[in-house]
Scaffold this motif. Structure first.
Motif, mmCIF file in Angstrom:
data_model
loop_
_atom_site.group_PDB
_atom_site.id
_atom_site.type_symbol
_atom_site.label_atom_id
_atom_site.label_comp_id
_atom_site.label_asym_id
_atom_site.label_seq_id
_atom_site.Cartn_x
_atom_site.Cartn_y
_atom_site.Cartn_z
ATOM 1 N N UNK A 47 38.329 35.944 33.992
ATOM 2 C CA UNK A 47 37.735 37.088 33.320
ATOM 3 C C UNK A 47 38.202 38.350 34.023
ATOM 4 N N UNK A 48 38.085 39.479 33.374
ATOM 5 C CA UNK A 48 38.334 40.749 34.056
ATOM 6 C C UNK A 48 37.090 41.611 33.943
ATOM 7 N N UNK A 49 36.821 42.361 35.010
ATOM 8 C CA UNK A 49 35.757 43.363 34.971
ATOM 9 C C UNK A 49 36.338 44.603 34.332
ATOM 10 N N UNK A 50 35.674 45.088 33.315
ATOM 11 C CA UNK A 50 36.183 46.241 32.573
ATOM 12 C C UNK A 50 35.340 47.476 32.875
ATOM 13 N N UNK A 51 35.942 48.643 32.953
ATOM 14 C CA UNK A 51 37.355 48.932 32.706
ATOM 15 C C UNK A 51 38.225 48.798 33.959
ATOM 16 N N UNK A 52 37.692 48.261 35.050
ATOM 17 C CA UNK A 52 38.434 48.127 36.314
ATOM 18 C C UNK A 52 39.674 47.261 36.135
ATOM 19 N N UNK A 53 39.569 46.155 35.388
ATOM 20 C CA UNK A 53 40.711 45.307 35.108
ATOM 21 C C UNK A 53 41.003 44.250 36.153
ATOM 22 N N UNK A 54 40.181 44.119 37.181
ATOM 23 C CA UNK A 54 40.394 43.100 38.206
ATOM 24 C C UNK A 54 40.099 41.725 37.611
ATOM 25 N N UNK A 55 41.029 40.786 37.811
ATOM 26 C CA UNK A 55 40.885 39.440 37.259
ATOM 27 C C UNK A 55 40.200 38.531 38.275
ATOM 28 N N UNK A 56 39.146 37.849 37.825
ATOM 29 C CA UNK A 56 38.351 36.981 38.690
ATOM 30 C C UNK A 56 38.151 35.627 38.045
ATOM 31 N N UNK A 57 37.905 34.622 38.874
ATOM 32 C CA UNK A 57 37.501 33.320 38.367
ATOM 33 C C UNK A 57 35.990 33.344 38.180
ATOM 34 N N UNK A 58 35.544 32.816 37.054
ATOM 35 C CA UNK A 58 34.115 32.754 36.750
ATOM 36 C C UNK A 58 33.726 31.304 36.498
ATOM 37 N N UNK A 59 32.612 30.900 37.089
ATOM 38 C CA UNK A 59 32.047 29.579 36.826
ATOM 39 C C UNK A 59 31.007 29.726 35.738
ATOM 40 N N UNK A 86 17.688 61.152 38.906
ATOM 41 C CA UNK A 86 17.058 61.811 37.761
ATOM 42 C C UNK A 86 15.825 61.053 37.280
ATOM 43 N N UNK A 87 15.033 60.552 38.242
ATOM 44 C CA UNK A 87 13.780 59.878 37.925
ATOM 45 C C UNK A 87 13.900 58.413 37.549
ATOM 46 N N UNK A 88 15.112 57.871 37.515
ATOM 47 C CA UNK A 88 15.327 56.468 37.169
ATOM 48 C C UNK A 88 15.880 55.705 38.367
ATOM 49 N N UNK A 89 15.648 54.394 38.384
ATOM 50 C CA UNK A 89 16.204 53.545 39.435
ATOM 51 C C UNK A 89 17.648 53.196 39.102
ATOM 52 N N UNK A 90 18.524 53.423 40.065
ATOM 53 C CA UNK A 90 19.934 53.089 39.962
ATOM 54 C C UNK A 90 20.281 52.134 41.103
ATOM 55 N N UNK A 91 21.450 51.507 40.989
ATOM 56 C CA UNK A 91 21.916 50.592 42.027
ATOM 57 C C UNK A 91 23.340 50.972 42.402
ATOM 58 N N UNK A 92 23.567 51.104 43.712
ATOM 59 C CA UNK A 92 24.917 51.313 44.241
ATOM 60 C C UNK A 92 25.306 50.003 44.924
ATOM 61 N N UNK A 93 26.517 49.526 44.655
ATOM 62 C CA UNK A 93 26.960 48.269 45.242
ATOM 63 C C UNK A 93 28.479 48.226 45.308
ATOM 64 N N UNK A 94 28.983 47.376 46.178
ATOM 65 C CA UNK A 94 30.421 47.235 46.361
ATOM 66 C C UNK A 94 30.852 45.841 45.926
ATOM 67 N N UNK A 95 31.899 45.799 45.124
ATOM 68 C CA UNK A 95 32.528 44.534 44.729
ATOM 69 C C UNK A 95 33.833 44.454 45.509
ATOM 70 N N UNK A 96 33.927 43.433 46.369
ATOM 71 C CA UNK A 96 35.075 43.233 47.248
ATOM 72 C C UNK A 96 35.611 41.834 46.962
ATOM 73 N N UNK A 97 36.712 41.741 46.216
ATOM 74 C CA UNK A 97 37.200 40.455 45.713
ATOM 75 C C UNK A 97 38.726 40.382 45.793
#
Length: 184
Positions: free
Chosen positions: A33-45, A66-77
């Protein structure tokens, strides 16, 4: 006559199953699969034992924007197409939060919506964020996602290559229906 009918039953069921499966794609238990729009190809189970999909992420931080909960995270693959290590930090609205119960105990995780390409279609799906660095597959697709994709054939792998572009069909999470049996 009844013996003839019984003899034909397996063939009829097989034929009906092939017709039924033809309207939706069939995926193997491991796909690229690829993460879009990043385009990195990964294996998915593809895992029918999990409800919600999970993605490898580190440095997961919930913050307010802006009053909402957001998430910051790093994908390292490792990109399966190039073999190169890739890293990107994302900021996404927190879609919801889940309580995961498993053999390792209880874990609370944020859920974000991410786009992934499967075959020639982009799917917006719900993902929990978890450090999966000790796992073989950085992406696990659970039943909620599987119900959107099509059928799962556990005897096959790599039946589709990700082939999405600007013209690909995009299926948004809000427009997709989950199996009625699924509940958190």
């Amino acid at each position: 006559m009844p013996r003839l009918t019984l003899a034909l039953l397996p063939a009829l069921l097989l034929l009906a199953g092939q017709t039924f499966a033809a309207d939706r794609p069939v995926f193997g238990w491991v796909e690229k699969t690829t993460l879009e729009p990043w385009g990195v190809e990964l294996k998915a189970k593809l895992d029918s034992g999990a409800l919600t999909s999970s993605m490898h992420a580190t440095d997961v931080e919930v913050f307010e924007k802006e009053g909402d909960d957001w998430v910051r995270f790093t994908v390292d693959v490792r990109d399966e197409a190039s073999g190169k290590k890739m890293q990107k930090t994302f900021e996404k609205p927190r879609y919801r939060k889940v309580l995961i119960r498993g053999a390792g105990g209880v874990d609370r995780r944020p859920v974000v919506l991410m786009n992934l390409c499967m075959g020639n279609t982009v799917y917006e799906e719900q993902f929990t964020l978890n450090d999966r660095s000790d796992m073989i597959y950085p992406v696990l697709l659970g039943r909620r996602t599987l119900s959107h994709l099509g059928y799962l054939d556990v005897t096959r792998t790599f039946t589709h290559s990700p082939d999405c572009d600007e013209g690909s069909i995009v299926k948004l999470d809000k427009d997709q229906k989950d199996d009625k049996d699924i509940d958190d």
